[in-house]
Design a protein around this motif. Structure first.
Motif, mmCIF file in Angstrom:
data_model
loop_
_atom_site.group_PDB
_atom_site.id
_atom_site.type_symbol
_atom_site.label_atom_id
_atom_site.label_comp_id
_atom_site.label_asym_id
_atom_site.label_seq_id
_atom_site.Cartn_x
_atom_site.Cartn_y
_atom_site.Cartn_z
ATOM 1 N N ALA A 135 0.736 -0.935 0.156
ATOM 2 C CA ALA A 135 -0.143 -0.131 0.447
ATOM 3 C C ALA A 135 1.336 0.937 -0.025
ATOM 4 N N ARG A 136 0.047 2.112 -0.138
ATOM 5 C CA ARG A 136 0.903 4.000 -0.550
ATOM 6 C C ARG A 136 0.208 4.415 -0.234
ATOM 7 N N VAL A 137 0.398 5.732 0.276
ATOM 8 C CA VAL A 137 -0.561 6.883 0.574
ATOM 9 C C VAL A 137 1.170 8.142 0.469
ATOM 10 N N GLU A 154 5.553 23.875 2.133
ATOM 11 C CA GLU A 154 4.324 23.302 1.189
ATOM 12 C C GLU A 154 5.006 21.166 1.539
ATOM 13 N N ARG A 155 4.359 21.017 1.335
ATOM 14 C CA ARG A 155 5.314 19.479 1.633
ATOM 15 C C ARG A 155 4.809 18.046 0.661
ATOM 16 N N GLN A 156 5.195 17.489 0.336
ATOM 17 C CA GLN A 156 4.914 16.131 -0.398
ATOM 18 C C GLN A 156 5.274 14.769 -0.123
ATOM 19 N N VAL A 157 4.445 14.105 1.430
ATOM 20 C CA VAL A 157 5.307 13.340 1.997
ATOM 21 C C VAL A 157 4.319 12.052 1.909
ATOM 22 N N CYS A 186 1.909 9.964 7.285
ATOM 23 C CA CYS A 186 1.621 11.425 6.638
ATOM 24 C C CYS A 186 1.540 12.862 6.802
ATOM 25 N N VAL A 187 0.058 12.237 7.665
ATOM 26 C CA VAL A 187 -0.986 13.329 7.672
ATOM 27 C C VAL A 187 0.745 13.943 9.225
#
Length: 313
Positions: A135-137, A154-157, A186-187
């Motif tokens: 799985a991947r988020v 800004e972030r990409q996590v 992620c959050v």
């Protein structure tokens, strides 16, 4: 003539005999929010774009609600404008209208963005709805200053799960459990912008003098601390100080032990005693590190003590 190896060996023995810092251990400490600490109080989460967006938005709102002096503004108060805006519109007039509505409702910052990926691969040997192998988020989020309309950060996590490699990380491989866990991770990474959070640091410990009985005890404590047994290590170092009140290595290690439990007042006092007994660069660096930890903690406490009314006034 002595070989270079012999000279190096003698130097190493001399350093160990005199005592010094060599072994490291890990401690946790708290860091303040990376931005907006003490100034942002009310945050709204826009309707995000992408699969799983509703679940992600709820996860963000729940984590915001867990932060002292931070409130997740009900996005329903801002609908339909916020609900339909996964990003600040490119049209300046529309963007200003969106921000004006947010300001009117007391919002300090907006979380906007998209769910880049929210996917899982069913386990072929089981019910696809019940279990996953991978799985991947992945989230791409921005924090917008409502007052100016500028992006504060800004972030990409991204977080991934592979049952074959990470089965010990999750109690269940049911899809809902996996996706919820990855989303929360992620959050939590994004929330470092807004909330105090734990961090890990390597700290150096003093070895003690090699050819003294107290040195052997100190190194026994160092081994315990390296394994994470700070209570056991502290008991050993305290027994050394009880016998030798001026033992600088034991005093310094007690400073690090106090820092490991966030008692920075005691940590600074022990480190100063060690420095007065025997001044070394290692002890000074350790004292500086303790003071940084203490400044982080003081900053968090100051921000938590600011009442919401002070911000609204």
């Amino acid at each position: 003539m002595m070989s270079r190896f012999s000279i190096a060996l003698l130097l190493a023995i001399a350093i160990l005999a005199a005592g010094g810092c060599a072994q490291t251990a890990q401690i946790t400490y708290r860091r303040p929010a990376e931005i907006g600490s003490g100034t942002l109080r009310q945050v709204a989460v826009a309707e995000l774009e992408g699969e799983g967006a509703a679940d992600v938005r709820r996860a963000i709102e729940l984590q915001i609600a867990d932060v002292e002096n931070l409130t997740a503004v009900d996005h329903a108060l801002l609908e339909p404008t916020i609900q339909q805006a996964g990003h600040i519109p490119g049209d300046p007039a529309e963007a200003e209208r969106l921000l004006r509505i947010a300001r009117h409702n007391g919002v300090d910052a907006l979380v906007v963005g998209e769910v880049v990926e929210y996917a899982s691969t069913p386990n072929a040997s089981q019910d696809p709805s019940d279990a996953v192998t991978r799985a991947r988020v992945s989230l791409a989020l921005r924090l917008i200053d409502v007052e100016t309309g500028d992006a504060l950060d800004e972030r990409q996590v991204t977080r991934s799960y592979d049952r074959r490699r990470r089965s010990d990380r999750l109690l269940s491989s049911a899809r809902a459990d996996v996706m919820e866990r990855l989303t929360d991770e992620c959050v939590a990474e994004f929330m470092k912008l807004l909330a105090p959070h734990e961090a890990t640091a390597s700290v150096e410990l003093a070895n003690g003098e090699l050819f003294r009985l107290s040195g052997l005890d100190i190194r026994r404590g160092v081994k315990r601390a390296a394994r994470g047994d700070w209570d056991g290590a502290e008991r050993i170092w305290r027994s050394v100080v009880a016998r030798e009140p001026e033992n600088h290595a034991a005093l310094f290690n007690l400073a690090v032990a106090a820092a490991s439990r966030h008692d920075y007042c005691a940590a600074e006092d022990y480190a100063m005693q060690a420095l007065r007994s025997h001044h070394t660069d290692c002890y000074q660096a350790g004292l500086d590190q303790i003071r940084r930890f203490r400044s982080h903690e003081d900053r968090i406490d100051r921000n938590c003590d600011v009442p919401l009314t002070a911000h609204l006034d």
